[in-house]
Design a protein around this motif. Sequence first.
Motif, PDB file in Angstrom:
ATOM      1  N   ASP A  50       0.824  -1.211   0.000  1.00  0.00           N
ATOM      2  CA  ASP A  50       0.000   0.000   0.000  1.00  0.00           C
ATOM      3  C   ASP A  50       0.857   1.260   0.000  1.00  0.00           C
ATOM      4  N   LYS A  51       1.886   1.302   0.846  1.00  0.00           N
ATOM      5  CA  LYS A  51       2.758   2.481   0.880  1.00  0.00           C
ATOM      6  C   LYS A  51       3.531   2.626  -0.426  1.00  0.00           C
ATOM      7  N   TYR A  52       3.943   1.483  -0.993  1.00  0.00           N
ATOM      8  CA  TYR A  52       4.659   1.544  -2.266  1.00  0.00           C
ATOM      9  C   TYR A  52       3.770   2.133  -3.359  1.00  0.00           C
ATOM     10  N   VAL A  53       2.532   1.643  -3.450  1.00  0.00           N
ATOM     11  CA  VAL A  53       1.616   2.119  -4.489  1.00  0.00           C
ATOM     12  C   VAL A  53       1.334   3.608  -4.306  1.00  0.00           C
ATOM     13  N   ASP A  54       1.132   4.052  -3.071  1.00  0.00           N
ATOM     14  CA  ASP A  54       0.907   5.471  -2.824  1.00  0.00           C
ATOM     15  C   ASP A  54       2.133   6.304  -3.201  1.00  0.00           C
ATOM     16  N   THR A  55       3.312   5.729  -3.008  1.00  0.00           N
ATOM     17  CA  THR A  55       4.552   6.458  -3.317  1.00  0.00           C
ATOM     18  C   THR A  55       4.725   6.644  -4.819  1.00  0.00           C
ATOM     19  N   VAL A  56       4.476   5.571  -5.601  1.00  0.00           N
ATOM     20  CA  VAL A  56       4.740   5.642  -7.036  1.00  0.00           C
ATOM     21  C   VAL A  56       3.558   6.193  -7.829  1.00  0.00           C
ATOM     22  N   ALA A  57       2.410   6.420  -7.175  1.00  0.00           N
ATOM     23  CA  ALA A  57       1.236   6.924  -7.893  1.00  0.00           C
ATOM     24  C   ALA A  57       1.523   8.210  -8.676  1.00  0.00           C
ATOM     25  N   PRO A  58       2.296   9.187  -8.118  1.00  0.00           N
ATOM     26  CA  PRO A  58       2.559  10.414  -8.885  1.00  0.00           C
ATOM     27  C   PRO A  58       3.334  10.193 -10.184  1.00  0.00           C
ATOM     28  N   LEU A  59       4.003   9.054 -10.312  1.00  0.00           N
ATOM     29  CA  LEU A  59       4.745   8.792 -11.548  1.00  0.00           C
ATOM     30  C   LEU A  59       3.821   8.706 -12.757  1.00  0.00           C
ATOM     31  N   ALA A  60       2.549   8.387 -12.527  1.00  0.00           N
ATOM     32  CA  ALA A  60       1.603   8.302 -13.635  1.00  0.00           C
ATOM     33  C   ALA A  60       1.383   9.658 -14.299  1.00  0.00           C
ATOM     34  N   SER A  61       1.735  10.734 -13.602  1.00  0.00           N
ATOM     35  CA  SER A  61       1.599  12.086 -14.155  1.00  0.00           C
ATOM     36  C   SER A  61       2.949  12.705 -14.500  1.00  0.00           C
ATOM     37  N   ASN A  62       4.019  11.930 -14.337  1.00  0.00           N
ATOM     38  CA  ASN A  62       5.346  12.447 -14.631  1.00  0.00           C
ATOM     39  C   ASN A  62       5.600  12.423 -16.146  1.00  0.00           C
ATOM     40  N   LYS A  63       5.986  13.566 -16.716  1.00  0.00           N
ATOM     41  CA  LYS A  63       6.128  13.677 -18.169  1.00  0.00           C
ATOM     42  C   LYS A  63       7.176  12.714 -18.730  1.00  0.00           C
ATOM     43  N   ASP A  64       8.288  12.527 -18.006  1.00  0.00           N
ATOM     44  CA  ASP A  64       9.310  11.605 -18.493  1.00  0.00           C
ATOM     45  C   ASP A  64       8.773  10.180 -18.585  1.00  0.00           C
ATOM     46  N   ILE A  65       7.967   9.789 -17.602  1.00  0.00           N
ATOM     47  CA  ILE A  65       7.391   8.443 -17.601  1.00  0.00           C
ATOM     48  C   ILE A  65       6.342   8.306 -18.703  1.00  0.00           C
ATOM     49  N   THR A  66       5.410   9.269 -18.771  1.00  0.00           N
ATOM     50  CA  THR A  66       4.334   9.161 -19.764  1.00  0.00           C
ATOM     51  C   THR A  66       4.867   9.258 -21.194  1.00  0.00           C
ATOM     52  N   ASP A  67       5.887  10.095 -21.410  1.00  0.00           N
ATOM     53  CA  ASP A  67       6.480  10.169 -22.759  1.00  0.00           C
ATOM     54  C   ASP A  67       7.129   8.840 -23.123  1.00  0.00           C
ATOM     55  N   ASN A  68       7.799   8.217 -22.170  1.00  0.00           N
ATOM     56  CA  ASN A  68       8.441   6.933 -22.418  1.00  0.00           C
ATOM     57  C   ASN A  68       7.402   5.857 -22.736  1.00  0.00           C
ATOM     58  N   VAL A  69       6.308   5.823 -21.952  1.00  0.00           N
ATOM     59  CA  VAL A  69       5.258   4.830 -22.190  1.00  0.00           C
ATOM     60  C   VAL A  69       4.550   5.110 -23.517  1.00  0.00           C
ATOM     61  N   ALA A  70       4.304   6.381 -23.832  1.00  0.00           N
ATOM     62  CA  ALA A  70       3.664   6.733 -25.103  1.00  0.00           C
ATOM     63  C   ALA A  70       4.505   6.260 -26.282  1.00  0.00           C
ATOM     64  N   ASN A  71       5.828   6.414 -26.199  1.00  0.00           N
ATOM     65  CA  ASN A  71       6.708   5.926 -27.261  1.00  0.00           C
ATOM     66  C   ASN A  71       6.641   4.412 -27.388  1.00  0.00           C
ATOM     67  N   GLN A  72       6.580   3.722 -26.242  1.00  0.00           N
ATOM     68  CA  GLN A  72       6.509   2.264 -26.285  1.00  0.00           C
ATOM     69  C   GLN A  72       5.180   1.788 -26.872  1.00  0.00           C
ATOM     70  N   ILE A  73       4.091   2.494 -26.556  1.00  0.00           N
ATOM     71  CA  ILE A  73       2.783   2.147 -27.132  1.00  0.00           C
ATOM     72  C   ILE A  73       2.826   2.327 -28.649  1.00  0.00           C
ATOM     73  N   THR A  74       3.364   3.466 -29.071  1.00  0.00           N
ATOM     74  CA  THR A  74       3.443   3.749 -30.510  1.00  0.00           C
ATOM     75  C   THR A  74       4.307   2.709 -31.222  1.00  0.00           C
ATOM     76  N   ASN A  75       5.453   2.402 -30.654  1.00  0.00           N
ATOM     77  CA  ASN A  75       6.340   1.404 -31.266  1.00  0.00           C
ATOM     78  C   ASN A  75       5.682   0.031 -31.306  1.00  0.00           C
ATOM     79  N   LYS A  76       4.917  -0.293 -30.251  1.00  0.00           N
ATOM     80  CA  LYS A  76       4.233  -1.584 -30.220  1.00  0.00           C
ATOM     81  C   LYS A  76       3.204  -1.684 -31.348  1.00  0.00           C
ATOM     82  N   LEU A  77       2.403  -0.657 -31.528  1.00  0.00           N
ATOM     83  CA  LEU A  77       1.383  -0.666 -32.582  1.00  0.00           C
ATOM     84  C   LEU A  77       2.023  -0.744 -33.970  1.00  0.00           C
ATOM     85  N   PHE A  78       3.093   0.015 -34.179  1.00  0.00           N
ATOM     86  CA  PHE A  78       3.724   0.027 -35.499  1.00  0.00           C
ATOM     87  C   PHE A  78       4.525  -1.251 -35.755  1.00  0.00           C
TER      88      PHE A  78
END
Length: 406
Positions: A50-78
Amino acid sequence: MTDGNESPDRTAKLPRWRRALVAILVILSVVLLPIAGLTVWVRNLVLDTDKYVDTVAPLASNKDITDNVANQITNKLFSEVNVEQEAKDALPERAQFLASPIASGVETFTRDAATRALASDKFQTLWRNANRRAHNAIDKVLTGEGKNVSVKNGKVVLDLSAVIDEVIQDLDKREVTVFDSIGQDASKKNLQVELFDASQLEKARSAVHLLDRLRIVLVVLVFVLLGVALLLSGNRRRSLMRWGLGVVAAMAVTAALLALGRSAFLDVAKNRDAAAAVFDILTSLLRNGIRTIAVLGLVVAVAAFFSGPSRLAVRTRGGARRLGRIGRADQPGWEPGPVGAWVGAHKVGLRVAGVALAFLVLLAWSTPGPLTILALAVLLLVYLAVIEFLGRAPAEVGAGTGSGNP
């Protein structure tokens, strides 16, 4: 007044072995304090889902993380659909040259759709759930309670396959249907995002077990060692001041080691920005704890110094007493009475108890913020000042200035 019948010459008269023992006990207490803090951090983060999940929850809004995941999604589809070939098949012979620009445009459009999907509340929930599953896997590896967990090829991964559906649906609304075939095949939507290298988790199992079992013992031992050192010391105020300064130094060394660990972690990361975001959020509680303990150690050292016989300390205490008598000219002195006599006879124990309580509150507090640190420091300083005020002898009170040891 002296602490526990302590005299200025007592330190010099102590046997060498006893002075050495006091120094060793103080050093051991200082060295064990950051280790005790580490055990609490391990328990609160590494082994508490529970404490771990609460700690890493803000990463879902971190631009470096979301940009990295967005690139992986795009690469996966292509990687599953040859968009340029699909465009060639749909275009007449004369317009074949447009296939490559169309594919580039679809790639940009897809990355934008992925970014929108990652900014949604639904992804926030998905991120938390994926991290909960991943942390349960880590916990099982570290505790040995499970087999066949999702630690693949030495990596801890998050399953974010559900985001693929969100992106495809978003593209469909904008009449981009080239990826619709993927939606019918679950294997093509498999998206595993690496969280961090877990190749050493198995080796860390015994260490984590040991830290988890020792977390309470170490915290108690820190203050037991300090208490014994003060009981044996010929100058308890000075020993307490050295302990406080030692704590500050120990926290500085711990912070430096953490910085070196961060540098080593980023050196082996594929995406430094995303890895830095993950490392910083995972160690945020540890860094807050380091700062807080350093502040409290400094408060202890300063309080011990200003309760001593130095000229600055004596003048400071005298000034405080004169301020306390403003408007009370008809009351030249204050008699401490039985309470003051008791406090004066038990100064050392009361000081150690106050310091121990402040540190225990800190270590039990899962997310101490700047205001928490400031409040703890101020309360501890006030508590130590009250002990000094109540524990003064009548002669010292009447004199208005003191020159003896506290």
